[in-house]
Design a protein around this motif. Structure first.
Motif, mmCIF file in Angstrom:
data_model
loop_
_atom_site.group_PDB
_atom_site.id
_atom_site.type_symbol
_atom_site.label_atom_id
_atom_site.label_comp_id
_atom_site.label_asym_id
_atom_site.label_seq_id
_atom_site.Cartn_x
_atom_site.Cartn_y
_atom_site.Cartn_z
ATOM 1 N N ALA A 1 0.812 -1.218 0.000
ATOM 2 C CA ALA A 1 0.000 0.000 0.000
ATOM 3 C C ALA A 1 0.846 1.268 0.000
ATOM 4 C CB ALA A 1 -0.928 0.005 1.207
ATOM 5 N N ASN A 2 2.114 1.156 0.376
ATOM 6 C CA ASN A 2 2.933 2.358 0.527
ATOM 7 C C ASN A 2 4.210 2.312 -0.294
ATOM 8 O OD1 ASN A 2 1.515 3.829 2.987
ATOM 9 N ND2 ASN A 2 1.633 1.659 3.523
ATOM 10 N N MET B 1 -0.018 7.294 8.573
ATOM 11 C CA MET B 1 -1.091 6.946 7.640
ATOM 12 C C MET B 1 -1.016 5.473 7.236
ATOM 13 S SD MET B 1 -3.251 9.327 7.023
ATOM 14 C CE MET B 1 -3.958 8.696 5.502
ATOM 15 N N THR C 1 -2.783 3.686 10.241
ATOM 16 C CA THR C 1 -4.169 4.068 10.556
ATOM 17 C C THR C 1 -5.132 3.883 9.394
ATOM 18 O OG1 THR C 1 -3.640 6.386 10.018
ATOM 19 C CG2 THR C 1 -3.439 5.699 12.332
ATOM 20 N N SER C 2 -4.622 3.608 8.189
ATOM 21 C CA SER C 2 -5.486 3.371 7.030
ATOM 22 C C SER C 2 -5.580 1.862 6.780
ATOM 23 C CB SER C 2 -4.922 4.068 5.782
ATOM 24 O OG SER C 2 -4.810 5.466 5.994
ATOM 25 N N ALA C 3 -6.766 1.312 6.957
ATOM 26 C CA ALA C 3 -6.957 -0.131 6.755
ATOM 27 C C ALA C 3 -6.798 -0.482 5.275
ATOM 28 C CB ALA C 3 -8.335 -0.553 7.245
ATOM 29 N N PRO C 4 -6.185 -1.606 4.952
ATOM 30 C CA PRO C 4 -5.965 -1.990 3.545
ATOM 31 C C PRO C 4 -7.261 -2.455 2.881
ATOM 32 C CG PRO C 4 -5.237 -3.743 4.991
ATOM 33 C CD PRO C 4 -5.614 -2.596 5.887
ATOM 34 N N SER C 5 -7.329 -2.327 1.580
ATOM 35 C CA SER C 5 -8.484 -2.789 0.824
ATOM 36 C C SER C 5 -8.434 -4.308 0.685
ATOM 37 C CB SER C 5 -8.501 -2.147 -0.552
ATOM 38 O OG SER C 5 -7.378 -2.572 -1.312
ATOM 39 N N GLU D 1 -6.596 -2.322 12.962
ATOM 40 C CA GLU D 1 -7.367 -1.551 13.937
ATOM 41 C C GLU D 1 -6.741 -1.633 15.328
ATOM 42 O OE1 GLU D 1 -11.253 -3.211 13.613
ATOM 43 O OE2 GLU D 1 -11.814 -1.972 11.882
ATOM 44 N N ALA E 1 -3.796 0.668 15.350
ATOM 45 C CA ALA E 1 -4.207 2.073 15.349
ATOM 46 C C ALA E 1 -4.720 2.534 16.707
ATOM 47 C CB ALA E 1 -5.288 2.279 14.285
ATOM 48 N N LYS F 1 -2.722 10.607 17.465
ATOM 49 C CA LYS F 1 -3.385 10.059 16.287
ATOM 50 C C LYS F 1 -3.691 8.576 16.445
ATOM 51 C CE LYS F 1 -0.984 13.428 13.382
ATOM 52 N NZ LYS F 1 -0.053 13.647 12.254
#
Length: 431
Positions: free
Chosen positions: A298-299, A333, A336-340, A402, A405, A429
């Motif tokens: 994702a990154n 980010m 804290t951003s859940a993967p698709s 989650e 996070a 955050k």
């Protein structure tokens, strides 16, 4: 008459050409008895067997490898098991492997290993030490007793071990990546805790080397992994006899370390900044490996990568000092951003492939995977490794993100920190 004419024609053809064409009627095996088969049997899948001896040693072996790696893993011989007075003893004892013991000198032990064409190795970390060797299948079993000799702690062996440990400490301190790893653990667990203190310590003495080895190198709770073993029962019997005089030891209760989260900063004006956020690895290894791959996939455009280590999982990034703040935001980010669902599926396939390739990456890599599986799940099978990744769902992965996070992160920063934010500025955050 037709048969006679055919035979006569064939004879004249052979005589005129000077070639033995009749041999085409025979198979190579019929014409040249004893040659290797040109159609070997198909390779069979690896089959693993597990046995636990009365002394507490667990033996796991498999059948498919063409060479044998035999390794003995002591899960209580890592730096996390050191007492306060034994700091550095785990690292120093790494260099006591295959040294004088059980009535044998270091020279005799090394000569036996070399004469059988074996390649020895030793690995040590926070959570254990592994001693082993790789050899041909017909030589491997004979060397098993050398894995667990009772050390005589000769003064020169202890001096050499301390010197080699100091060299490794110096090399570790010169590596930004290694310093970052040690800083992550200090931030995660506290610098004075069992897991948080540095593995790279050169303060061991002969007395601490002795006390730690006598306490942590018992067979009880250890795992002996062996690849390329055709007869598991015969191998178990040979191991039982070969290690009959080795110390069994007793169960050791290692002080547990609680993941706290915090910050460790090491300023070194080198023109670059290394940053990492780490979290407690609350799930099994397959799930954490999928989480690692999710972070990386994702990154990838941001230049970030996921990582897993003993007890932790997280994300790493690096940049010029002036860009440290933006990289820190990107690290936040990434967690804290859940993967698709698409990323999770790709991550599962990559993590599964990585695990399966490790099983096929050589006998030493396979032996390491076998020991790790026994210590974590008490079982091992190649099919089980693949199945453990297939069983992971998108819900499991999202749940792991989650949980991260909502926790207090451990932040480590190494390099030029002139523009690097503090952990306190990002902790809000999370949670």
């Amino acid at each position: 008459m037709a048969l006679v004419r055919a035979a006569s024609t064939a004879s004249r053809r052979v005589l005129s050409s000077g070639r033995r064409e009749f041999s085409a009627l025979l198979t190579p095996v019929e014409e040249f008895p004893g040659i290797p088969s040109t159609s070997p049997a198909a390779a069979s899948a690896s089959s693993a067997s597990v046995t636990t001896l009365a002394n507490g040693l667990t033996i796991v072996s498999e059948t498919a490898s063409s060479t044998s790696t035999i390794s003995l893993t002591f899960p209580n011989a890592g730096s996390a098991s050191e007492s306060i007075s034994e700091s550095g003893a785990s690292l120093a004892n790494k260099y006591m492997a295959f040294k004088s013991g059980s009535g044998l000198s270091s020279a005799v032990i090394c000569r036996n290993i070399e004469s059988d064409g074996a390649t020895p190795f030793v690995n040590a970390s926070r959570t254990g030490t592994t001693v082993g060797y790789t050899a041909s299948k017909d030589k491997a079993i004979r060397l098993v007793p050398l894995l667990a000799t009772t050390s005589s702690f000769e003064k020169w062996d202890c001096v050499d071990a301390s010197k080699f440990a100091k060299i490794e400490v110096q090399e570790a301190n010169a590596s930004a990546q290694t310093v970052l790893t040690e800083s992550v653990y200090a931030a995660a667990y506290g610098g004075q805790s069992a897991m948080g203190k540095s593995f790279y310590s050169s303060s061991a003495t002969r007395a601490s080397i002795m006390s730690f080895r006598e306490r942590a190198y018992g067979l009880h709770g250890a795992v002996l992994s062996a690849t390329g073993i055709d007869d598991h029962a015969a191998f178990v019997k040979a191991v039982e006899e070969g290690l009959s005089e080795s110390a069994a030891g007793s169960p050791i209760t290692t002080a547990s370390s609680t993941f706290l989260g915090g910050e460790t900063r090491v300023h070194a004006p080198a023109g670059y900044t290394h940053l990492a956020l780490a979290f407690e690895a609350a799930g099994k290894s397959p799930l954490m490996n999928v989480v690692k791959q999710c972070i990386t996939i994702a990154n990838v455009e941001a230049g970030l990568s996921g990582f897993t280590a003993e007890g932790i999982v997280g994300v790493y990034g690096g940049s010029a000092p002036s860009d440290a703040a933006s990289v820190t935001d990107a690290l936040v980010m990434a967690i804290t951003s859940a993967p698709s669902a698409d990323i999770v599926e790709r991550a599962k396939n990559l993590a599964k492939a990585e695990a399966v390739f490790a099983l096929d990456g050589g006998s030493q890599s396979l032996a390491q995977a076998m020991a790790a599986s026994i210590l974590e799940t008490n079982t091992f099978s190649s099919a089980g490794v693949a199945a453990s990744y297939d069983a992971i769902t998108a819900k499991d992965v999202v749940g792991a993100f989650e949980a991260m996070a909502k926790s207090n992160p451990a932040m480590a920063a190494v390099g030029d920190l002139s523009s690097t934010p503090y952990q306190g500025s990002i902790s809000a955050k999370f949670g």
